[in-house]
Motif scaffolding. Structure first.
Motif, PDB file in Angstrom:
ATOM      1  N   PHE A  39       0.832  -1.202   0.000  1.00  0.00           N
ATOM      2  CA  PHE A  39       0.000   0.000   0.000  1.00  0.00           C
ATOM      3  C   PHE A  39       0.872   1.259   0.000  1.00  0.00           C
ATOM      4  CE2 PHE A  39      -2.284  -3.539   1.790  1.00  0.00           C
ATOM      5  CZ  PHE A  39      -3.484  -3.503   1.078  1.00  0.00           C
ATOM      6  N   PRO A  40       0.317   2.402  -0.404  1.00  0.00           N
ATOM      7  CA  PRO A  40       1.134   3.616  -0.559  1.00  0.00           C
ATOM      8  C   PRO A  40       1.666   4.160   0.766  1.00  0.00           C
ATOM      9  CG  PRO A  40      -0.961   3.804  -1.751  1.00  0.00           C
ATOM     10  CD  PRO A  40      -1.075   2.619  -0.849  1.00  0.00           C
ATOM     11  N   ALA A  41       2.677   4.990   0.651  1.00  0.00           N
ATOM     12  CA  ALA A  41       3.222   5.688   1.814  1.00  0.00           C
ATOM     13  C   ALA A  41       2.155   6.588   2.427  1.00  0.00           C
ATOM     14  CB  ALA A  41       4.434   6.508   1.403  1.00  0.00           C
ATOM     15  N   GLY A  42       2.184   6.704   3.747  1.00  0.00           N
ATOM     16  CA  GLY A  42       1.272   7.601   4.432  1.00  0.00           C
ATOM     17  C   GLY A  42       0.080   6.922   5.072  1.00  0.00           C
ATOM     18  N   GLY A  43      -0.204   5.664   4.701  1.00  0.00           N
ATOM     19  CA  GLY A  43      -1.342   4.956   5.255  1.00  0.00           C
ATOM     20  C   GLY A  43      -0.969   4.100   6.452  1.00  0.00           C
ATOM     21  N   THR A  44      -1.937   3.335   6.945  1.00  0.00           N
ATOM     22  CA  THR A  44      -1.714   2.546   8.148  1.00  0.00           C
ATOM     23  C   THR A  44      -0.722   1.403   7.932  1.00  0.00           C
ATOM     24  OG1 THR A  44      -3.760   1.356   7.594  1.00  0.00           O
ATOM     25  CG2 THR A  44      -3.904   3.078   9.261  1.00  0.00           C
ATOM     26  N   ALA A  45      -0.763   0.764   6.756  1.00  0.00           N
ATOM     27  CA  ALA A  45       0.196  -0.323   6.491  1.00  0.00           C
ATOM     28  C   ALA A  45       1.614   0.224   6.483  1.00  0.00           C
ATOM     29  CB  ALA A  45      -0.127  -0.996   5.160  1.00  0.00           C
ATOM     30  N   ASP A  46       1.800   1.359   5.846  1.00  0.00           N
ATOM     31  CA  ASP A  46       3.116   1.982   5.784  1.00  0.00           C
ATOM     32  C   ASP A  46       3.590   2.378   7.179  1.00  0.00           C
ATOM     33  OD1 ASP A  46       5.299   3.334   4.154  1.00  0.00           O
ATOM     34  OD2 ASP A  46       4.486   5.074   5.214  1.00  0.00           O
ATOM     35  N   ALA A  47       2.688   2.963   7.967  1.00  0.00           N
ATOM     36  CA  ALA A  47       3.050   3.395   9.315  1.00  0.00           C
ATOM     37  C   ALA A  47       3.456   2.206  10.183  1.00  0.00           C
ATOM     38  CB  ALA A  47       1.880   4.133   9.963  1.00  0.00           C
ATOM     39  N   THR A  48       2.707   1.106  10.074  1.00  0.00           N
ATOM     40  CA  THR A  48       3.031  -0.081  10.866  1.00  0.00           C
ATOM     41  C   THR A  48       4.398  -0.629  10.476  1.00  0.00           C
ATOM     42  OG1 THR A  48       0.664  -0.617  10.978  1.00  0.00           O
ATOM     43  CG2 THR A  48       2.205  -2.367  11.533  1.00  0.00           C
TER      44      THR A  48
END
Length: 330
Positions: A39-48
């Motif tokens: 998933f793109p940078a900035g979302g919850t998957a990236d944050a995790t």
């Protein structure tokens, strides 16, 4: 960094001894780990991925912070296939929501990976609730789910909702709401949450189902309104928002987790080392606080617990996918 420089110098010196180098390599763990998410940078998957990855530094698993690589597209399937094809040496991990491993097998007849044989569970990372939010296109008089359904019925040309991917749990929550109320809702799939939230803020999209953490900042700023969350209880990150169940839609009650996977045939010693390091990281106050800003609750697990949870979700969502009647293209 001094620690890193010392490690390199020491490893180089000991490597010259030849017979000791395998022992040193095992003692130091995996030299560099890459975490891939779809998933793109900035979302919850990236944050995790980033919050946990940076804290793996200095663990028995790896001496360095993990490098995060985003491979958005196909609802996370590209990332899963990438990790499936990676060397089973502990240097590559997948971070994915369980949609990709427990729901997609019911959707895609020719899925490019088998979640149960091509990927090995490592640890659950964080639990999230999904939310339904409305943007500026929807009048302020819409304050709850029933108001939203009534507005959609009265405005069929605007009755659309976004999700982070076709076949994702947020997609299906919207489809179930449409099915149970009899009000047609047009689904608009995005490549992750961020583009959909952007369109909603710009009044190009009426509403969106996605992890509620992706709404929090704009919800608190008054730019959009979360009108329901999917958990069995209210989210601690938006306690003022009632659940779907509280509003008479208990069928939409669900939680989803992000979890780490490794390629099949990764040695159990590496899996166990990664599991221990990830679970230790999830107890770090900095990680707990940071994930909380994205509406994520850290939730580690054993390998066996994660495997069971994945299978439980697989059996729960099979009948629901059949009820919705959605079939994705391979």
């Amino acid at each position: 960094m001094t620690t890193r420089r010392h490690f390199v110098q020491s490893a180089s010196a000991l490597a010259a001894l030849g017979t000791l180098s395998p022992l040193i390599a095992r003692a130091q763990g995996v030299d560099q780990v890459k975490i891939i998410n779809g998933f793109p940078a900035g979302g919850t998957a990236d944050a995790t991925s980033r919050r946990i990855g940076e804290q793996l530094r200095g663990s028995s698993y790896t001496p360095n912070a993990a490098v995060v690589e985003n491979k958005p597209g196909a609802g996370g399937r590209i990332a899963c296939e990438t990790v499936k094809n990676a060397a089973p040496d502990g240097r590559t991990l997948l971070l994915t929501p369980f949609s990709c491993t427990s729901v997609y097998p019911h959707i895609y007849s020719k899925l490019s990976y088998d979640p149960f044989t091509d990927l090995m569970p490592v640890s659950i990372a964080a639990v999230m609730h999904h939310g339904l939010a409305v943007g500026p296109m929807v009048p302020a008089t819409v304050k709850n789910v029933r108001d939203y359904v009534a507005w959609c019925k009265a405005n069929p040309d605007k009755a659309s909702y976004g999700s982070p991917a076709a076949g994702s749990l947020p997609h299906f929550l919207g489809a179930l709401l449409s099915s149970y109320t009899g009000v047609p809702l047009t689904h608009v799939p995005y490549r992750g949450s961020v583009p959909g939230v952007t369109d909603m803020l710009g009044s190009q999209l009426a509403s969106m189902f996605t992890p509620s953490g992706d709404f929090l900042a704009n919800h608190k700023a008054g730019k959009i309104r979360i009108i329901a969350t999917s958990g069995p209880t209210r989210s601690p990150f938006s306690p003022e928002v009632p659940t779907f169940a509280e509003q008479g839609f208990s069928e939409l009650t669900t939680e989803e987790w992000f979890g780490f996977y490794a390629p099949a045939k990764t040695p159990s010693s590496i899996i166990n080392s990664a599991n221990a390091a990830i679970n230790a990281t999830l107890k770090n106050p900095t990680v707990i606080s940071s994930l909380g800003t994205f509406g994520l609750a850290p939730a580690g697990s054993t390998v066996r617990e994660m495997d069971k949870s994945q299978r439980d979700a697989y059996f729960r969502w099979g009948p629901l996918v059949k009820h919705i009647g959605f079939t994705g293209m391979s």
